[in-house]
Design an enzyme around this catalytic site. Structure first.
Site, PDB file in Angstrom:
ATOM      1  N   LYS A 249       0.844  -1.204   0.000  1.00 57.22           N
ATOM      2  CA  LYS A 249       0.000   0.000   0.000  1.00 57.22           C
ATOM      3  C   LYS A 249       0.880   1.255   0.000  1.00 57.22           C
ATOM      4  O   LYS A 249       0.684   2.156  -0.785  1.00 57.22           O
ATOM      5  CB  LYS A 249      -0.926  -0.044   1.216  1.00 57.22           C
ATOM      6  CG  LYS A 249      -1.867   1.125   1.324  1.00 57.22           C
ATOM      7  CD  LYS A 249      -2.819   0.966   2.503  1.00 57.22           C
ATOM      8  CE  LYS A 249      -3.588   2.261   2.717  1.00 57.22           C
ATOM      9  NZ  LYS A 249      -4.505   2.174   3.860  1.00 57.22           N
TER      10      LYS A 249
ATOM     11  N   GLU B 209      10.541  -4.621   4.592  1.00 59.02           N
ATOM     12  CA  GLU B 209      10.655  -6.018   4.145  1.00 59.02           C
ATOM     13  C   GLU B 209      10.366  -6.129   2.652  1.00 59.02           C
ATOM     14  O   GLU B 209      11.084  -6.802   1.902  1.00 59.02           O
ATOM     15  CB  GLU B 209       9.668  -6.915   4.900  1.00 59.02           C
ATOM     16  CG  GLU B 209       9.948  -7.085   6.375  1.00 59.02           C
ATOM     17  CD  GLU B 209       9.292  -6.012   7.241  1.00 59.02           C
ATOM     18  OE1 GLU B 209       8.990  -4.904   6.733  1.00 59.02           O
ATOM     19  OE2 GLU B 209       9.107  -6.278   8.445  1.00 59.02           O
TER      20      GLU B 209
ATOM     21  N   GLY C 212      -4.815  -2.175   5.023  1.00 58.27           N
ATOM     22  CA  GLY C 212      -4.008  -3.305   4.541  1.00 58.27           C
ATOM     23  C   GLY C 212      -4.665  -4.650   4.814  1.00 58.27           C
ATOM     24  O   GLY C 212      -4.709  -5.529   3.949  1.00 58.27           O
ATOM     25  N   ARG C 213      -5.202  -4.834   6.004  1.00 60.11           N
ATOM     26  CA  ARG C 213      -5.776  -6.138   6.370  1.00 60.11           C
ATOM     27  C   ARG C 213      -7.179  -6.329   5.819  1.00 60.11           C
ATOM     28  O   ARG C 213      -7.798  -7.349   6.048  1.00 60.11           O
ATOM     29  CB  ARG C 213      -5.737  -6.313   7.889  1.00 60.11           C
ATOM     30  CG  ARG C 213      -6.374  -5.177   8.669  1.00 60.11           C
ATOM     31  CD  ARG C 213      -5.955  -5.209  10.127  1.00 60.11           C
ATOM     32  NE  ARG C 213      -6.443  -4.061  10.879  1.00 60.11           N
ATOM     33  CZ  ARG C 213      -5.795  -2.920  11.022  1.00 60.11           C
ATOM     34  NH1 ARG C 213      -4.634  -2.742  10.414  1.00 60.11           N
ATOM     35  NH2 ARG C 213      -6.291  -1.934  11.743  1.00 60.11           N
TER      36      ARG C 213
ATOM     37  N   GLU D 136      -4.619  -7.017  14.677  1.00 57.33           N
ATOM     38  CA  GLU D 136      -4.119  -5.679  14.328  1.00 57.33           C
ATOM     39  C   GLU D 136      -5.275  -4.677  14.436  1.00 57.33           C
ATOM     40  O   GLU D 136      -5.063  -3.503  14.722  1.00 57.33           O
ATOM     41  CB  GLU D 136      -3.505  -5.673  12.920  1.00 57.33           C
ATOM     42  CG  GLU D 136      -2.587  -4.496  12.680  1.00 57.33           C
ATOM     43  CD  GLU D 136      -1.812  -4.573  11.376  1.00 57.33           C
ATOM     44  OE1 GLU D 136      -2.415  -4.383  10.315  1.00 57.33           O
ATOM     45  OE2 GLU D 136      -0.587  -4.822  11.407  1.00 57.33           O
TER      46      GLU D 136
ATOM     47  N   HIS E 164      -4.967 -33.769  16.837  1.00 61.32           N
ATOM     48  CA  HIS E 164      -3.850 -34.596  17.288  1.00 61.32           C
ATOM     49  C   HIS E 164      -2.731 -33.741  17.871  1.00 61.32           C
ATOM     50  O   HIS E 164      -1.599 -34.219  18.018  1.00 61.32           O
ATOM     51  CB  HIS E 164      -3.345 -35.449  16.121  1.00 61.32           C
ATOM     52  CG  HIS E 164      -4.407 -36.376  15.615  1.00 61.32           C
ATOM     53  ND1 HIS E 164      -4.612 -37.633  16.149  1.00 61.32           N
ATOM     54  CD2 HIS E 164      -5.373 -36.200  14.683  1.00 61.32           C
ATOM     55  CE1 HIS E 164      -5.640 -38.199  15.527  1.00 61.32           C
ATOM     56  NE2 HIS E 164      -6.122 -37.352  14.641  1.00 61.32           N
TER      57      HIS E 164
ATOM     58  N   LYS F 211       9.127  -0.549  14.015  1.00 61.00           N
ATOM     59  CA  LYS F 211       9.745  -0.295  12.706  1.00 61.00           C
ATOM     60  C   LYS F 211      10.841   0.761  12.842  1.00 61.00           C
ATOM     61  O   LYS F 211      11.941   0.607  12.315  1.00 61.00           O
ATOM     62  CB  LYS F 211       8.695   0.218  11.707  1.00 61.00           C
ATOM     63  CG  LYS F 211       7.656  -0.784  11.288  1.00 61.00           C
ATOM     64  CD  LYS F 211       6.726  -0.128  10.252  1.00 61.00           C
ATOM     65  CE  LYS F 211       5.483  -0.944  10.004  1.00 61.00           C
ATOM     66  NZ  LYS F 211       4.510  -0.256   9.155  1.00 61.00           N
TER      67      LYS F 211
END
Ligand code: F6P
Length: 564
Positions: free
Chosen positions: A219, A225, A283-284, A369, A400, A525
């Protein structure tokens, strides 16, 4: 409608949800429900399995195995009304600036409006803008899928690498995995997110630069990253193709998805090959925007259209159904019932679908978030616990691993089970038995056993030695919600995502927080950027403020052969 919603969303400095009449009524009511076991509730209300089931689009949501009565739903709906959930929902859909701390509209619901819908926000025809981008994505997608779009050496694309992180990765990778059955057979998708170089290295190792397309999704186009991975990928591509920096080859192998054209151009991607979106898409909440480009390339524009239509079906349900019969609202309110009145700290989500393996991770960003906040939209400290810890694994694998704790542990962990009536393919059988039936028999069994358990008397009656009886007692009364759909199609996936988006919104609105900002990720950040200089510099660093970080950084520098 005014776009300044501070009043409604701040709730007024004096408004405290935990001081409302409904909140107090729920505190008292909890003591009543606490005294009842789900076994008793099903005896008292023999038809609750049907009565407490809600249909939202294709989603059949059975709330009956929760620690609730009809009265609980009435009280929770009253709480939501006292918190102004319906007005806030309508304001969000209309494009009001409900993200108050960033003064932005929140319009992921506009991303899935049909072409003939109308929505003008801040003077802008949002529907026209959305469909212009969808059309551009569709045209590009058609060219890649047909082989018309070629790489620098004229070869068709075989591999698409989405580079992004957070919402620019989790949605695309989750949906790509979930819709495995619908993918183009000649195109393989890859997803690189981590700043650990192992991620990119492992992906590049299997790729041919001539037939690889990189979709850089960000965005902001400033995320460390993503820009690091994209820069390294570009260097790899140039080296593999034997061309230099600035060579037009890059244009054939790199496209961007972003709101930041300047940074895209600065990176060296032709802005004609940029697919945009808007600051009103968080973003999410962005998988249904251009951030879904790598997914659209995989499944095609028609299937992507079905995916969006699925979201829209649940949007319409959420917008119009009364709270008492509203799937997302009830999912939220019952979740909040456990967080705030039963001290539950986490929420498990178990998709009985291997293809939905990444869905819990996707929900972690969406929910945590969004609702991991401890001040209200008005800046006051919250007076109640907020945002649950979301986690989960596909069934039956989870059974399991950690189900033991769900069944006999001491924590109350409500669980959402997601399952499908029909598999996307059922070619394999085991001695004539459907694999899928085995899977779903487990789904039904787990929700049944969690709810009803097995008593000491029943166990003793089976002749179990008395010393073993307490170990075998299954307490039951462990809540679950069963979300069923006919099949995992693009539409149903869209519906499931919208269900959780809106439940996240409703929770945030009751808590009075802003689910659309994420200030809490910023300091980390900044600090990482500051420490980059410290750990990578030639000079011995000045003492750091705390002895733990100072000692670790010096140890790290030593290990890396730098002066400590
Ligand atoms: O798409 P971008 O701008 O690269 O951001 C990636 C992610 O980083 C975050 O801002 C959090 O750091 C998320 O909200 C977002 O999804």
């Amino acid at each position: 409608m005014t776009t300044n919603m501070r009043g409604l969303f701040d709730g007024g400095a004096d408004f405290d949800i935990s001081s409302t009449v409904s909140w107090h009524a729920l505190v008292t009511h909890q003591q009543h429900v606490y005294s009842l076991h789900l076994r008793e509730l099903f005896v008292m209300e023999p038809d609750r399995g049907r009565e407490l089931t809600v249909q939202a689009g294709d989603l059949r949501i059975d709330f009956s195995k929760n620690l609730i009565t009809g009265e609980t739903i009435e009280l929770l709906a009253a709480l939501a009304r006292e918190a102004g959930v319906e007005e806030k929902r309508d304001a969000m859909f209309a494009g009001a600036h409900v993200n108050t701390s960033e003064d932005r509209a929140v319009l992921h619901t506009a991303l899935r409006l049909p072409r003939d819908a109308e929505l003008v926000v801040d003077g802008q025809d949002v529907v026209a803008d959305v469909h212009a981008v969808l059309d551009a994505m569709g045209d590009f997608t058609d060219r890649v899928r047909s082989g018309e779009w070629t790489g620098h050496t004229g070869k068709a694309i075989t591999d698409v690498v989405n580079i992004g992180i957070g919402g620019s990765d989790l949605g695309p990778v989750m949906a790509y995995e979930a819709l495995r059955h619908y993918r183009h057979p000649g195109l393989t998708g890859h997803f690189v997110s981590n700043s650990d170089p192992a991620d990119l290295v492992a992906v590049l190792a299997g790729l041919d630069a001539e037939t690889t397309l990189f979709v850089v999704s960000s965005k902001t186009f400033t995320t460390l990253e993503t820009i690091t991975n994209a820069t390294a990928a570009k260097a790899w591509l140039l080296a593999e193709l034997g061309v230099g920096e600035g060579d037009p080859a890059v244009e054939k192998h790199f496209v961007a998805v972003s709101t930041n054209a300047d940074e895209v151009a600065a990176f060296g991607i032709d802005t004609d090959n940029m697919f945009g979106f808007w600051n009103w898409v968080g973003g999410r909440y962005s998988i249904d925007s251009a951030i879904g480009l790598s997914l659209m390339i995989a499944i095609g524009r028609e299937r992507f259209g079905e995916f969006l239509a699925g979201f829209h079906a649940v949007d319409e349900h959420f917008r119009t159904a009364p709270l008492e019969a509203n799937g997302p609202a009830l999912l939220a309110l019952i979740g909040l019932w456990y967080s705030n009145f039963w001290d539950a700290q986490s929420q498990a989500v178990m998709p009985y679908s291997n293809d939905m393996e990444r869905f819990p991770a996707y929900l972690q960003q969406l929910t945590m978030e969004s609702n991991g906040k401890s001040v209200t939209a008005g800046g006051q400290h919250v007076t109640t616990p907020t945002g649950s810890v979301y986690w989960g694994e596909p069934g039956t694998n989870g059974q399991h691993a950690f189900f033991q704790l769900l069944h006999q542990g001491t924590w109350l962990i409500p669980a959402d089970f997601i399952g499908f009536a029909n598999p996307v393919d059922d070619r394999l059988t085991a001695d004539g038995r459907s694999f899928h039936d085995i899977l779903m028999a487990n789904f039904f069994a787990q929700t049944e056993v969690l709810a009803f358990g097995k008593t000491a008397d029943d166990i003793a009656d089976e002749g179990v030695p008395p010393t073993l009886v307490p170990h075998k007692v299954m307490p039951g009364n462990r809540p679950s919600t069963s979300i069923l759909a006919p099949q995992l199609t693009p539409s149903v996936l869209g519906q499931l995502i919208a269900l959780y988006e809106h439940q996240t919104f409703v929770k945030g609105m009751v808590w009075g927080i802003n689910p659309f900002d994420q200030w809490g990720v910023e300091l980390g950040k900044q600090q990482a950027n500051a420490l980059m200089g410290v750990i990578g510099d030639d000079a011995v660093p000045a003492p750091l403020p705390d002895s733990s970080t100072d000692a670790m950084v010096r140890w790290y520098r030593e290990q890396r052969g730098r002066k400590a």
